[in-house]
Write a protein that holds these residues in place. Structure first.
Motif, mmCIF file in Angstrom:
data_model
loop_
_atom_site.group_PDB
_atom_site.id
_atom_site.type_symbol
_atom_site.label_atom_id
_atom_site.label_comp_id
_atom_site.label_asym_id
_atom_site.label_seq_id
_atom_site.Cartn_x
_atom_site.Cartn_y
_atom_site.Cartn_z
ATOM 1 N N ILE A 1 11.910 5.761 -4.905
ATOM 2 C CA ILE A 1 11.886 4.501 -5.608
ATOM 3 C C ILE A 1 13.032 3.849 -5.310
ATOM 4 O O ILE A 1 13.161 2.506 -5.271
ATOM 5 C CB ILE A 1 12.429 5.152 -7.039
ATOM 6 N N ARG A 2 14.228 4.193 -5.015
ATOM 7 C CA ARG A 2 15.621 3.439 -4.490
ATOM 8 C C ARG A 2 15.481 2.610 -3.366
ATOM 9 O O ARG A 2 15.872 1.441 -3.359
ATOM 10 C CB ARG A 2 16.632 4.526 -4.268
ATOM 11 N N TYR A 3 14.625 3.052 -2.284
ATOM 12 C CA TYR A 3 14.577 2.571 -1.095
ATOM 13 C C TYR A 3 12.932 1.628 -0.721
ATOM 14 O O TYR A 3 13.114 0.925 0.065
ATOM 15 C CB TYR A 3 14.820 3.322 0.154
ATOM 16 N N VAL A 4 11.967 2.227 -1.476
ATOM 17 C CA VAL A 4 10.537 1.779 -0.962
ATOM 18 C C VAL A 4 10.106 0.886 -2.201
ATOM 19 O O VAL A 4 9.518 -0.240 -1.780
ATOM 20 C CB VAL A 4 9.685 3.129 -0.713
ATOM 21 N N ILE A 5 10.297 1.207 -3.288
ATOM 22 C CA ILE A 5 9.617 0.085 -4.553
ATOM 23 C C ILE A 5 10.076 -1.087 -4.465
ATOM 24 O O ILE A 5 11.507 -1.158 -5.019
ATOM 25 C CB ILE A 5 9.539 1.057 -5.822
ATOM 26 N N PRO A 6 9.442 -2.158 -4.559
ATOM 27 C CA PRO A 6 9.892 -3.368 -4.919
ATOM 28 C C PRO A 6 9.823 -3.581 -6.389
ATOM 29 O O PRO A 6 9.280 -3.108 -7.150
ATOM 30 C CB PRO A 6 8.872 -4.389 -4.307
ATOM 31 N N GLU A 7 10.704 -4.491 -7.020
ATOM 32 C CA GLU A 7 10.956 -4.711 -8.230
ATOM 33 C C GLU A 7 10.046 -5.914 -8.673
ATOM 34 O O GLU A 7 10.147 -7.039 -7.983
ATOM 35 C CB GLU A 7 12.508 -5.020 -8.685
ATOM 36 N N SER A 8 8.992 -5.737 -9.475
ATOM 37 C CA SER A 8 8.033 -6.754 -9.499
ATOM 38 C C SER A 8 8.284 -7.311 -11.101
ATOM 39 O O SER A 8 7.788 -8.306 -11.283
ATOM 40 C CB SER A 8 6.614 -6.230 -9.646
ATOM 41 N N LYS A 9 9.296 -7.006 -11.698
ATOM 42 C CA LYS A 9 9.202 -7.315 -13.272
ATOM 43 C C LYS A 9 9.543 -8.917 -13.378
ATOM 44 O O LYS A 9 10.259 -9.306 -12.475
ATOM 45 C CB LYS A 9 10.324 -6.484 -13.956
ATOM 46 N N LEU B 1 0.959 -1.138 0.062
ATOM 47 C CA LEU B 1 -0.073 0.084 0.100
ATOM 48 C C LEU B 1 0.905 1.216 0.167
ATOM 49 O O LEU B 1 0.436 2.269 -0.862
ATOM 50 C CB LEU B 1 -1.134 0.066 1.279
ATOM 51 N N ILE B 2 2.104 1.144 0.628
ATOM 52 C CA ILE B 2 2.902 2.353 1.005
ATOM 53 C C ILE B 2 3.349 2.536 -0.581
ATOM 54 O O ILE B 2 3.601 3.782 -1.005
ATOM 55 C CB ILE B 2 3.880 2.265 2.104
ATOM 56 N N ALA B 3 3.954 1.580 -1.205
ATOM 57 C CA ALA B 3 4.496 1.630 -2.624
ATOM 58 C C ALA B 3 3.588 2.268 -3.446
ATOM 59 O O ALA B 3 4.094 3.178 -4.226
ATOM 60 C CB ALA B 3 5.191 0.302 -2.814
ATOM 61 N N VAL B 4 2.558 1.941 -3.533
ATOM 62 C CA VAL B 4 1.774 2.120 -4.413
ATOM 63 C C VAL B 4 0.998 3.526 -4.365
ATOM 64 O O VAL B 4 0.967 4.423 -5.289
ATOM 65 C CB VAL B 4 0.186 1.395 -4.457
ATOM 66 N N LEU B 5 0.705 4.010 -3.055
ATOM 67 C CA LEU B 5 0.246 5.412 -2.578
ATOM 68 C C LEU B 5 1.581 6.294 -3.011
ATOM 69 O O LEU B 5 1.149 7.499 -3.485
ATOM 70 C CB LEU B 5 -0.061 5.620 -1.304
ATOM 71 N N GLY B 6 2.634 5.718 -2.645
ATOM 72 C CA GLY B 6 3.759 6.716 -2.893
ATOM 73 C C GLY B 6 4.252 7.006 -4.414
ATOM 74 O O GLY B 6 4.278 8.277 -4.837
#
Length: 476
Positions: free
Chosen positions: A455-463, A273-278
């Motif tokens: 982006i560097r520290y919060v977003i997970p890589e989903s590819k 939720l934090i990643a998407v809201l961010g």
């Protein structure tokens, strides 16, 4: 639902039996069809830029094919704001509706408000009907933006989910461009009637697409889910393993609580939720909607010799082309890399625009060469936005939320997105007036700096990961 026998059967399936020989033709057809609804959304978003001049106080119209009433600047602002208010109202209910009646029916239902909107606008006779039409349109736009990304993520296999996610933004941009090109050669009534055809066409073609297989499994319609998977993956694809894995994952997820409290307290739910809201916050606070809505005034204020209308069309064409390129390359690198490039590019363009308007505040006589700075900056800004923060937040919306929270969490995310959009579009002209255009662009650029860290520290890589692999990654 799956049993111990099912699980052992999955394990026993040999590699030759489950080898991925899926055809992506039907998946692409379904993705392109549902994304055509985003084209309809784009026409709604850009309608104000070409139609509102007909009802403002400074333009005279004949009675035929044009409204005879006028609106004030305050009412003009309300026309834009009520679209976001309608979207806010429909965000969370649309997610619940998608869980109750299915993704496909929910998406079709979101087109009804768009048809009502164009019907009201075509024969509008006063300001209140215009405001009501925009509010109703917002309900359809908000609902579609909730359910369509869910559907796109659930019909696609991991290898093409990113490409499908980019279709959403591509078709929105195409709808915006279509309306901008159509506006100068149509009347108020003819424009509205032509645009009303778009959601009508979408309803007709989307009726023939399948329901989401994940929704069918959740409703224990296993045989229907198998038929849908076989349709989407092709006749030679062995759907048995995928179906069993999905059954087990859905069964596990349905046993878990799905309240908003759990979303806020469970580690992987909260991280998603934090990643998407961010990313949605930084998408809006890049200033994208403000720049789209106020493209013509920005070029007028810059003193550029290029026609503001032509400049606006140029920017929209660049956005469509850049989004199309993004759809071709999105699976060649990770989501985080594209987001990082996007944020960095927008930061540089915003700083350039801010500096230009700062210099202009001291020297209004700017040479023709320097007057090209705004359009170059806007073109590069749109290109940067379109390869990252345009399509990828919608991809993450469909990828990061677990099945058991997807309806509620997606509704919350879209609700927040429209709040962010309302704040930016509402305060942009106020900040320009009170503090100056250069200050506004410097504020937007600061948000992009923070976005780089996020982006560097919060977003997970989903590819390249399946939806369930993404959940395991979030847990760890």
């Amino acid at each position: 639902m799956s049993s111990n026998t099912d699980e052992s059967e999955v394990i026993m399936l040999n590699e030759n039996e489950i080898k991925n020989s899926s055809s992506k033709v039907k998946q692409y057809l379904a993705a392109l069809t549902v994304s055509f609804g985003a084209f309809a959304v784009g026409t709604v978003l850009s309608w104000t830029s070409v139609a509102l001049p007909y009802v403002t106080n400074n333009q005279q119209n004949s009675a035929q094919d044009f409204p005879t009433f006028k609106i004030t600047h305050e009412e003009e602002a309300l026309v834009g704001a009520l679209l976001t208010v309608g979207a806010l109202v429909s965000a969370i209910p649309s997610g619940c509706l998608a869980d109750k009646v299915g993704r496909k029916k929910a998406i079709l239902i979101t087109m009804v408000p768009l048809l009502v909107n164009w019907g009201l606008i075509s024969y509008v006779s006063n300001t209140w009907l215009l405001l009501l039409a925009r509010f109703i349109a917002g309900m359809g736009v908000g609902g579609y933006c909730v359910v369509a990304p869910m559907y796109l993520a659930e019909i696609a296999d991991a290898s093409c989910r990113g490409t499908f996610g980019s279709f959403f933004q591509l078709f929105i941009c195409a709808g915006i461009l279509f309306t901008c090109l159509l506006g100068p050669i149509t009347t108020w009534t003819s424009l509205s009637l032509i645009l009303a055809v778009v959601p009508g066409i979408f309803i007709c073609i989307f009726l023939f697409q399948p329901e989401s297989p994940l929704y069918l499994i959740k409703k224990e319609r296993i045989s229907d889910a198998e038929v849908t998977l076989r349709y989407l993956r092709g006749p030679r694809y062995q759907v048995k393993k995928e179906l069993m894995v999905l059954q087990k994952d859905i069964e596990d997820s349905c046993q878990k609580s799905r309240s908003l409290k759990d979303i806020l307290t469970t580690k992987r739910y909260k991280k998603s939720l934090i990643a998407v809201l961010g990313v949605l916050l930084f998408q809006q606070f890049s200033g994208i909607n403000a720049l789209i809505f106020y493209t013509v005034p920005i070029f007028q204020a810059s003193g550029s010799t290029l026609s503001p209308t032509l400049a606006a069309i140029t920017v929209n064409i660049v956005q469509v082309l850049a989004t199309y390129v993004s759809s071709l390359i999105v699976e060649r690198a990770g989501r985080k890399l594209y987001l990082f490039i996007s944020a960095a590019g927008m930061f540089l363009c915003l700083v350039t625009l801010a500096t230009f308007f700062y210099v202009k505040s001291f020297n209004s006589e700017i040479s023709q060469g320097l007057g090209l700075v705004p359009i170059i900056s806007m073109v590069v800004f749109m290109a940067s936005y379109s390869i990252g923060f345009g399509p990828i937040p919608w991809m993450l919306l469909g990828e990061l939320f677990a099945p058991e929270i997807k309806a509620v969490a997606t509704g919350v995310a879209i609700l927040a997105n429209w709040i962010f959009a309302f704040l930016v579009t509402f305060f942009f002209p106020i900040l320009n007036l009170k503090l100056g255009t250069h200050v506004t662009f410097y504020v937007f650029s600061c948000f992009m700096l923070v976005a780089l860290v996020f982006i560097r520290y919060v977003i997970p890589e989903s590819k390249g990961k399946s939806l369930m692999e993404i959940q395991k990654m979030l847990e760890n």
